[in-house]
Design a protein around this motif. Structure first.
Motif, mmCIF file in Angstrom:
data_model
loop_
_atom_site.group_PDB
_atom_site.id
_atom_site.type_symbol
_atom_site.label_atom_id
_atom_site.label_comp_id
_atom_site.label_asym_id
_atom_site.label_seq_id
_atom_site.Cartn_x
_atom_site.Cartn_y
_atom_site.Cartn_z
ATOM 1 N N GLN A 95 60.619 -112.626 -126.523
ATOM 2 C CA GLN A 95 61.978 -112.767 -126.022
ATOM 3 C C GLN A 95 62.337 -111.668 -125.036
ATOM 4 O OE1 GLN A 95 63.865 -115.521 -126.491
ATOM 5 N NE2 GLN A 95 65.029 -114.536 -124.834
ATOM 6 N N ALA A 96 61.887 -110.434 -125.314
ATOM 7 C CA ALA A 96 62.155 -109.331 -124.387
ATOM 8 C C ALA A 96 61.458 -109.577 -123.047
ATOM 9 C CB ALA A 96 61.690 -108.003 -124.994
ATOM 10 N N ALA A 97 60.238 -110.114 -123.104
ATOM 11 C CA ALA A 97 59.502 -110.406 -121.873
ATOM 12 C C ALA A 97 60.192 -111.507 -121.082
ATOM 13 C CB ALA A 97 58.061 -110.804 -122.203
ATOM 14 N N SER A 103 65.409 -111.756 -115.345
ATOM 15 C CA SER A 103 66.102 -110.791 -114.484
ATOM 16 C C SER A 103 65.520 -110.740 -113.083
ATOM 17 C CB SER A 103 66.036 -109.387 -115.108
ATOM 18 O OG SER A 103 64.747 -108.815 -114.988
ATOM 19 N N VAL A 104 64.268 -111.215 -112.927
ATOM 20 C CA VAL A 104 63.664 -111.248 -111.587
ATOM 21 C C VAL A 104 63.551 -112.677 -111.061
ATOM 22 C CG1 VAL A 104 62.418 -109.073 -111.889
ATOM 23 C CG2 VAL A 104 61.290 -111.224 -112.523
ATOM 24 N N GLY A 105 64.294 -113.612 -111.682
ATOM 25 C CA GLY A 105 64.378 -114.966 -111.157
ATOM 26 C C GLY A 105 63.217 -115.861 -111.487
ATOM 27 N N LEU A 106 62.537 -115.630 -112.620
ATOM 28 C CA LEU A 106 61.373 -116.446 -112.990
ATOM 29 C C LEU A 106 61.571 -117.147 -114.327
ATOM 30 C CD1 LEU A 106 58.359 -114.183 -111.912
ATOM 31 C CD2 LEU A 106 59.251 -116.201 -110.753
ATOM 32 N N VAL A 125 56.373 -111.080 -111.336
ATOM 33 C CA VAL A 125 55.848 -110.879 -112.693
ATOM 34 C C VAL A 125 55.433 -109.416 -112.874
ATOM 35 C CG1 VAL A 125 54.018 -111.471 -114.323
ATOM 36 C CG2 VAL A 125 55.102 -113.264 -112.967
ATOM 37 N N ALA A 126 54.706 -108.890 -111.886
ATOM 38 C CA ALA A 126 54.288 -107.490 -111.959
ATOM 39 C C ALA A 126 55.507 -106.566 -111.975
ATOM 40 C CB ALA A 126 53.391 -107.159 -110.771
ATOM 41 N N LEU A 127 56.553 -106.926 -111.236
ATOM 42 C CA LEU A 127 57.772 -106.121 -111.232
ATOM 43 C C LEU A 127 58.435 -106.152 -112.604
ATOM 44 C CD1 LEU A 127 59.966 -104.509 -109.775
ATOM 45 C CD2 LEU A 127 60.964 -106.685 -109.021
ATOM 46 N N ALA A 128 58.513 -107.332 -113.206
ATOM 47 C CA ALA A 128 59.098 -107.432 -114.547
ATOM 48 C C ALA A 128 58.311 -106.599 -115.552
ATOM 49 C CB ALA A 128 59.139 -108.897 -114.988
ATOM 50 N N ARG A 129 56.982 -106.639 -115.441
ATOM 51 C CA ARG A 129 56.151 -105.832 -116.343
ATOM 52 C C ARG A 129 56.425 -104.342 -116.141
ATOM 53 N NH1 ARG A 129 49.957 -106.316 -115.151
ATOM 54 N NH2 ARG A 129 50.712 -105.152 -113.345
ATOM 55 N N THR A 130 56.608 -103.930 -114.862
ATOM 56 C CA THR A 130 56.911 -102.531 -114.558
ATOM 57 C C THR A 130 58.273 -102.140 -115.108
ATOM 58 O OG1 THR A 130 55.576 -102.696 -112.558
ATOM 59 C CG2 THR A 130 57.105 -100.854 -112.694
ATOM 60 N N LEU A 131 59.250 -103.055 -115.044
ATOM 61 C CA LEU A 131 60.599 -102.768 -115.531
ATOM 62 C C LEU A 131 60.652 -102.641 -117.054
ATOM 63 C CD1 LEU A 131 62.678 -105.168 -113.240
ATOM 64 C CD2 LEU A 131 62.416 -102.686 -113.019
ATOM 65 N N ALA A 132 59.607 -103.108 -117.735
ATOM 66 C CA ALA A 132 59.580 -103.028 -119.198
ATOM 67 C C ALA A 132 59.663 -101.585 -119.690
ATOM 68 C CB ALA A 132 58.314 -103.700 -119.729
ATOM 69 N N ARG A 133 59.287 -100.642 -118.843
ATOM 70 C CA ARG A 133 59.331 -99.226 -119.241
ATOM 71 C C ARG A 133 60.689 -98.586 -118.987
ATOM 72 N NH1 ARG A 133 54.512 -95.599 -117.246
ATOM 73 N NH2 ARG A 133 55.615 -94.258 -118.721
ATOM 74 N N GLN A 165 70.360 -104.761 -107.028
ATOM 75 C CA GLN A 165 71.053 -105.319 -108.184
ATOM 76 C C GLN A 165 70.757 -104.529 -109.453
ATOM 77 O OE1 GLN A 165 69.783 -109.395 -108.334
ATOM 78 N NE2 GLN A 165 70.649 -109.917 -106.326
ATOM 79 N N LEU A 166 69.517 -104.068 -109.576
ATOM 80 C CA LEU A 166 69.108 -103.327 -110.774
ATOM 81 C C LEU A 166 69.473 -101.853 -110.701
ATOM 82 C CD1 LEU A 166 65.572 -104.962 -111.167
ATOM 83 C CD2 LEU A 166 67.583 -105.389 -112.593
ATOM 84 N N SER A 167 69.916 -101.391 -109.522
ATOM 85 C CA SER A 167 70.311 -99.983 -109.316
ATOM 86 C C SER A 167 69.186 -99.019 -109.691
ATOM 87 C CB SER A 167 71.584 -99.659 -110.110
ATOM 88 O OG SER A 167 72.668 -100.428 -109.632
ATOM 89 N N ILE A 168 67.957 -99.367 -109.295
ATOM 90 C CA ILE A 168 66.813 -98.499 -109.536
ATOM 91 C C ILE A 168 66.279 -98.034 -108.188
ATOM 92 C CG2 ILE A 168 64.481 -98.318 -110.498
ATOM 93 C CD1 ILE A 168 65.185 -100.576 -112.400
ATOM 94 N N PRO A 169 66.181 -96.722 -107.949
ATOM 95 C CA PRO A 169 65.568 -96.278 -106.693
ATOM 96 C C PRO A 169 64.091 -96.663 -106.661
ATOM 97 C CG PRO A 169 65.933 -94.414 -108.146
ATOM 98 C CD PRO A 169 66.587 -95.589 -108.800
ATOM 99 N N ALA A 170 63.617 -97.024 -105.473
ATOM 100 C CA ALA A 170 62.229 -97.461 -105.323
ATOM 101 C C ALA A 170 61.610 -96.751 -104.136
ATOM 102 C CB ALA A 170 62.159 -98.975 -105.140
#
Length: 346
Positions: A95-97, A103-106, A125-133, A165-170
């Motif tokens: 569910q968390a995944a 959140s990334v439109g998938l 998908v890779a971005l969502a996996r990265t955001l898991a942290r 939207q996520l307010s995360i610097p990249a």
């Protein structure tokens, strides 16, 4: 959405980097300059000193690292790839995944495997996996390298928007000037040091050196010699050896007569005579030569003009090219207005 980076790296290459990350920041540099090394140093994958995270071991650094190629597991579905980063049993993290993928439109691709996804979907998908942290900084290594040119701009525009939207610097390491133009902040890396940084509009309009202009994709870059200064007109007269032509440039008072300078001009600023004959055209810095290439790109054309030993690129509307009857092998006269020339000391 900002932080200050000040790193000293000695292995695998010697590199000092002092710059700001503001919103979505592009770290723009040629191959071998150390862009990826900066990202790995921030992630703790190579040794470094400085701020903001050098005092922390890699596992405690609040960063998300997205490598080239995305490194997805081909046998796992999208949600399983994301759940893997959450730790524990895959089923327990489902569910968390799924929430991260939403959140990334998938939301509709959670059960697809990487081979069933487009390049942009794999990236998300890779971005969502990265955001898991729950990172405080997202690191992207050459995010456009696996994208075809027809979809690159749409995918990257979406990625930049999602970071807002996520307010995360990249921080995105890239050699792609198009990505830099979409960013909130651009950092230019040359000679293994930062040579310029700022908002894209400022950096693209006023590159600090010919090396900066090259990174930003300015194709017309040449050398010339100072002949004399004309201070009453705010101009300096140059001699362009490559085409054996005189050129008027903005006044260069600190450049002595005889000094070599590098100069550049954007293809958009190399002008054909106007479409309507009643309009006054440019009269300064006429460049005459032979058309070597014509590349039609929708309603515009990129053309290459051979002037002596030099090749000058220009970009113009298709209707203007047709109006002047430009063709490969034919002659043409264009103008490079003095105020559009960018000059730097050799």
């Amino acid at each position: 959405m900002s932080l200050h980076v000040n790193l000293q790296i000695r292995l695998p290459i010697a590199l000092d980097a002092n710059f700001e990350v503001r919103g979505f920041t592009a770290l723009l540099g040629a191959s071998g300059e150390g862009k990826s090394t900066v990202l790995k140093a921030l992630a703790g994958l190579v040794p470094s000193q400085g701020e903001p995270f050098a005092a922390l071991p890699p596992q405690r650094r609040p960063v998300g690292y997205l490598p080239q190629g995305y490194a997805l597991f081909p046998h796992l579905r999208a949600w399983e790839n994301v759940a893997y980063a959450l730790g524990g049993k895959l089923a327990a993290q489902r569910q968390a995944a799924i929430s991260l993928l939403q959140s990334v439109g998938l939301a509709n691709q959670i059960d697809l495997r990487p081979a069933q996804l487009s390049g942009g979907q794999q990236q998300r998908v890779a971005l969502a996996r990265t955001l898991a942290r729950s990172p405080q900084l997202l690191l992207l290594d050459e995010p456009t390298s696996a994208l075809d040119t027809s979809t690159r701009d749409d995918i990257m525009a979406e990625l930049v928007s999602r970071m807002h939207q996520l307010s995360i610097p990249a921080l995105a390491a890239t050699h792609d000037a198009s990505l830099a133009a979409m960013s909130d902040w651009v950092v230019l890396l040359s000679g293994r040091r930062v040579i310029q940084q700022g908002p894209p509009a400022d950096v693209f309009a006023r590159p600090v050196s010919v090396a900066a202009a090259a990174l930003l994709g300015v194709r017309n870059r040449f050398a010339a010699r100072v002949l004399r200064h004309v201070p009453e007109r705010g101009l300096t007269l140059l001699h362009w050896d490559g085409a054996n032509l005189p050129l008027l440039a903005p006044l260069l008072p600190s450049h002595p007569v005889g000094a070599l300078v590098d100069w550049a001009i954007s293809p958009d600023d190399v002008r054909l005579p106007p479409l309507k004959p009643g309009l006054a055209g440019d009269t300064e810095n006429p460049l005459q030569g032979q058309i070597e290439h014509l590349v039609v790109q929708g309603a515009s054309v990129t053309a290459a003009l051979r002037c002596g030993e030099a090749r000058v690129w220009l970009r113009a509307p298709l209707r203007l090219i047709a109006h002047h009857g430009l063709r490969v092998g034919g002659s043409a006269t264009v103008h490079a207005r003095p105020e559009h020339l960018m000059c730097w000391p050799r």
